[in-house]
Design an enzyme around this catalytic site. Structure first.
Site, PDB file in Angstrom:
ATOM      1  N   ARG A  61       0.833  -1.197   0.000  1.00 29.88           N
ATOM      2  CA  ARG A  61       0.000   0.000   0.000  1.00 29.88           C
ATOM      3  C   ARG A  61       0.877   1.259   0.000  1.00 29.88           C
ATOM      4  NH1 ARG A  61       1.280   1.869   4.149  1.00 29.88           N
ATOM      5  NH2 ARG A  61       0.175   3.765   3.566  1.00 29.88           N
ATOM      6  N   GLY A  62       0.207   2.427  -0.135  1.00 31.05           N
ATOM      7  CA  GLY A  62       0.941   3.682  -0.319  1.00 31.05           C
ATOM      8  C   GLY A  62       1.145   3.829  -1.825  1.00 31.05           C
ATOM      9  N   ALA A  63       0.835   5.030  -2.327  1.00 33.02           N
ATOM     10  CA  ALA A  63       0.765   5.206  -3.781  1.00 33.02           C
ATOM     11  C   ALA A  63       2.055   4.837  -4.517  1.00 33.02           C
ATOM     12  CB  ALA A  63       0.372   6.645  -4.087  1.00 33.02           C
ATOM     13  N   ARG A 102      -6.864  -0.965  -7.414  1.00 30.11           N
ATOM     14  CA  ARG A 102      -7.281   0.145  -6.540  1.00 30.11           C
ATOM     15  C   ARG A 102      -7.467   1.376  -7.414  1.00 30.11           C
ATOM     16  NH1 ARG A 102      -4.398   1.124  -0.965  1.00 30.11           N
ATOM     17  NH2 ARG A 102      -6.441   1.977  -0.469  1.00 30.11           N
ATOM     18  N   CYS A 142      -1.795   9.381   8.072  1.00 33.27           N
ATOM     19  CA  CYS A 142      -1.662   8.106   7.363  1.00 33.27           C
ATOM     20  C   CYS A 142      -0.196   7.668   7.337  1.00 33.27           C
ATOM     21  CB  CYS A 142      -2.247   8.212   5.959  1.00 33.27           C
ATOM     22  SG  CYS A 142      -2.431   6.618   5.128  1.00 33.27           S
ATOM     23  N   SER A 166       2.746   7.951   4.604  1.00 35.28           N
ATOM     24  CA  SER A 166       3.268   8.311   3.289  1.00 35.28           C
ATOM     25  C   SER A 166       4.782   8.204   3.333  1.00 35.28           C
ATOM     26  CB  SER A 166       2.844   9.740   2.935  1.00 35.28           C
ATOM     27  OG  SER A 166       3.755  10.296   1.997  1.00 35.28           O
ATOM     28  N   ASP A 204      -2.187  10.604  -3.134  1.00 31.85           N
ATOM     29  CA  ASP A 204      -2.483   9.477  -4.040  1.00 31.85           C
ATOM     30  C   ASP A 204      -2.707   9.971  -5.448  1.00 31.85           C
ATOM     31  OD1 ASP A 204      -3.257   8.335  -1.267  1.00 31.85           O
ATOM     32  OD2 ASP A 204      -3.047   6.642  -2.639  1.00 31.85           O
ATOM     33  N   ASN A 223      -5.863  12.444  -1.002  1.00 29.98           N
ATOM     34  CA  ASN A 223      -5.038  11.656  -0.072  1.00 29.98           C
ATOM     35  C   ASN A 223      -5.956  10.982   0.931  1.00 29.98           C
ATOM     36  OD1 ASN A 223      -2.352  10.866   0.852  1.00 29.98           O
ATOM     37  ND2 ASN A 223      -2.743  12.140   2.638  1.00 29.98           N
ATOM     38  N   LYS A 224      -5.373  10.229   1.828  1.00 31.58           N
ATOM     39  CA  LYS A 224      -6.136   9.441   2.806  1.00 31.58           C
ATOM     40  C   LYS A 224      -7.277  10.226   3.436  1.00 31.58           C
ATOM     41  CE  LYS A 224      -5.765   5.999   3.575  1.00 31.58           C
ATOM     42  NZ  LYS A 224      -6.607   4.990   2.911  1.00 31.58           N
TER      43      LYS A 224
HETATM   44  C1  RUB Z   1      -1.995   5.756   1.627  1.00 30.08           C
HETATM   45  C2  RUB Z   1      -1.985   7.252   1.538  1.00 30.08           C
HETATM   46  C3  RUB Z   1      -0.652   7.925   1.391  1.00 30.08           C
HETATM   47  C4  RUB Z   1      -0.371   8.133  -0.108  1.00 30.08           C
HETATM   48  C5  RUB Z   1       1.051   8.588  -0.359  1.00 30.08           C
HETATM   49  O1  RUB Z   1      -3.278   5.209   1.512  1.00 30.08           O
HETATM   50  O2  RUB Z   1      -3.013   7.894   1.508  1.00 30.08           O
HETATM   51  O3  RUB Z   1      -0.656   9.170   2.017  1.00 30.08           O
HETATM   52  O4  RUB Z   1      -0.584   6.929  -0.814  1.00 30.08           O
HETATM   53  O5  RUB Z   1       1.953   7.573   0.020  1.00 30.08           O
HETATM   54  P1  RUB Z   1      -3.455   3.602   1.592  1.00 30.08           P
HETATM   55  P2  RUB Z   1       3.440   7.513  -0.572  1.00 30.08           P
HETATM   56  O6  RUB Z   1      -2.898   3.161   2.902  1.00 30.08           O
HETATM   57  O7  RUB Z   1      -4.923   3.394   1.478  1.00 30.08           O
HETATM   58  O8  RUB Z   1      -2.698   3.007   0.409  1.00 30.08           O
HETATM   59  O9  RUB Z   1       4.048   8.828  -0.274  1.00 30.08           O
HETATM   60  O10 RUB Z   1       4.074   6.378   0.186  1.00 30.08           O
HETATM   61  O11 RUB Z   1       3.351   7.246  -2.040  1.00 30.08           O
END
Ligand code: RUB
Length: 325
Positions: free
Chosen positions: A23-25, A66, A137, A139, A206, A216-217
């Site tokens: 998870r995480g974009a 997703r 969240c 990130s 995201d 974002n979240k």
């Molecule tokens: C994760 C989320 C993160 C972004 C950015 O949501 O909202 O803030 O994806 O993350 P989920 P990054 O847990 O539902 O995937 O900076 O790691 O790309």
């Protein structure tokens, strides 16, 4: 006989993205790009059209995992649009396409890693010694900024929201704890209560829309409102591959709505007659509440962000759905 088109490993990664094991974009995009390589390498045909049909099929399966994190389709677009160009230039062997796909995937992954490092550096410039930073969240990009500032010797503290319903804030707290940054974990609804102790808010994204709005979240936009009310700078750390080219053409970013069982146990809800649960995973923060978007190209206001992207990537000429037949 199994009617699966690709190896089990391919579907395992698809499942891991759906169930948020991955998870995480940024992580989602990298995993999807690697998974496309797994699919491509497993294709046995020597027919180029059939190869393309299968690669597009694999990409479509990944795109459907997703809906909100635009990094995922952008990672696949990065590869497929280059392959389509190669095809137009006359490349006509499956083995060459497989090799090219692998090298484009590596290029994307490398550039994603570099982007994060640069964002860490540029973002850390905005953090001062003694700052208390609130993040939401988990990130990886926002954390890169915070950790880079800390490693530069800045004495900073973090307030992390727990991030209901999936508690990604705990992951954030664990990461910061390992690094040695003093962190206070709070419930999401305590954000405004603590805002007068916060110097800066830094979150990830995201997706970023053509008007500079940030997806974002869920809860991010409430935090932005509270920050705005207290004149606390609200910054977004996001690689440029979080920009949604679709929004330039009037399409809206789809907000993922997940199973209610993430919020309450099934048995609890089953006892009730008139109650339902909604569980949107993301929300939209309007550009008016965003002070800066920190990218690998520099730090921009949301108003100029789309112009920078267009100038850099000529996004208007990009095939938006290269996985379509
Ligand atoms: C994760 C989320 C993160 C972004 C950015 O949501 O909202 O803030 O994806 O993350 P989920 P990054 O847990 O539902 O995937 O900076 O790691 O790309």
């Amino acid at each position: 006989m199994s009617n699966k088109l690709f190896p089990d490993e391919f579907y395992r990664i698809v499942e891991d993205i759906k169930t948020m094991k991955i998870r995480g974009a940024a992580e989602i995009a990298i995993a999807a790009v690697k998974d496309l390589v797994i699919a491509s390498d497993s294709i046995t045909t020597n027919d180029v059209d059939e190869y393309f049909r299968l690669v597009k099929k694999a990409a479509k399966i990944l795109v459907d995992t997703r809906p909100t994190a635009v990094s995922l389709p952008n990672g696949l677009r990065f590869i497929l649009n280059r392959l389509i160009q190669d095809y137009k230039r006359g490349v006509n062997e499956v083995s060459s396409f497989k090799e090219k796909l692998r090298s484009y995937a590596n290029e994307f992954i490398e550039s994603a890693k570099n982007a994060r490092k640069l964002i860490g550096m540029y973002g850390a410039g905005r953090i001062e010694d003694g700052d208390v930073i609130l993040t939401h969240c988990n990130s990886g990009t926002a954390l890169e900024v915070i950790i880079t500032a800390f490693r530069q010797g800045k004495n900073i503290k973090v307030i992390a929201t727990e991030t209901r319903p999936r508690y990604q804030g705990r992951i954030t707290a664990e990461v910061l704890d390992k690094v040695g940054i003093e962190t206070t974990l709070i419930v999401d609804s305590a954000v405004r209560y603590f805002m007068n102790k916060v110097d800066k808010v830094i979150v990830g994204a995201d997706a970023i829309a053509a008007n500079g709005a940030v997806v974002n979240k869920i809860g991010t936009s409430l935090i932005a409102l509270a920050a705005h009310e207290s004149s606390v700078p609200f910054m977004v750390a996001a690689e440029t591959f979080k920009f949604s080219p679709d929004t330039l053409f009037g399409r809206l970013i789809e907000i993922e709505e997940r199973e209610y069982t993430e919020v309450v146990p099934k048995e609890w809800l089953e006892k009730l007659k008139y109650v339902k649960i909604r569980n949107p995973a993301f929300d939209v923060t309007p550009p008016e509440y965003i002070d800066a978007i920190i990218t690998e190209l520099g730090v921009f206001s949301p108003a100029v962000y789309p112009f920078i992207i267009r100038e850099r990537f000529g996004i208007f000429y990009m095939e938006l759905e290269p996985w379509k037949d």
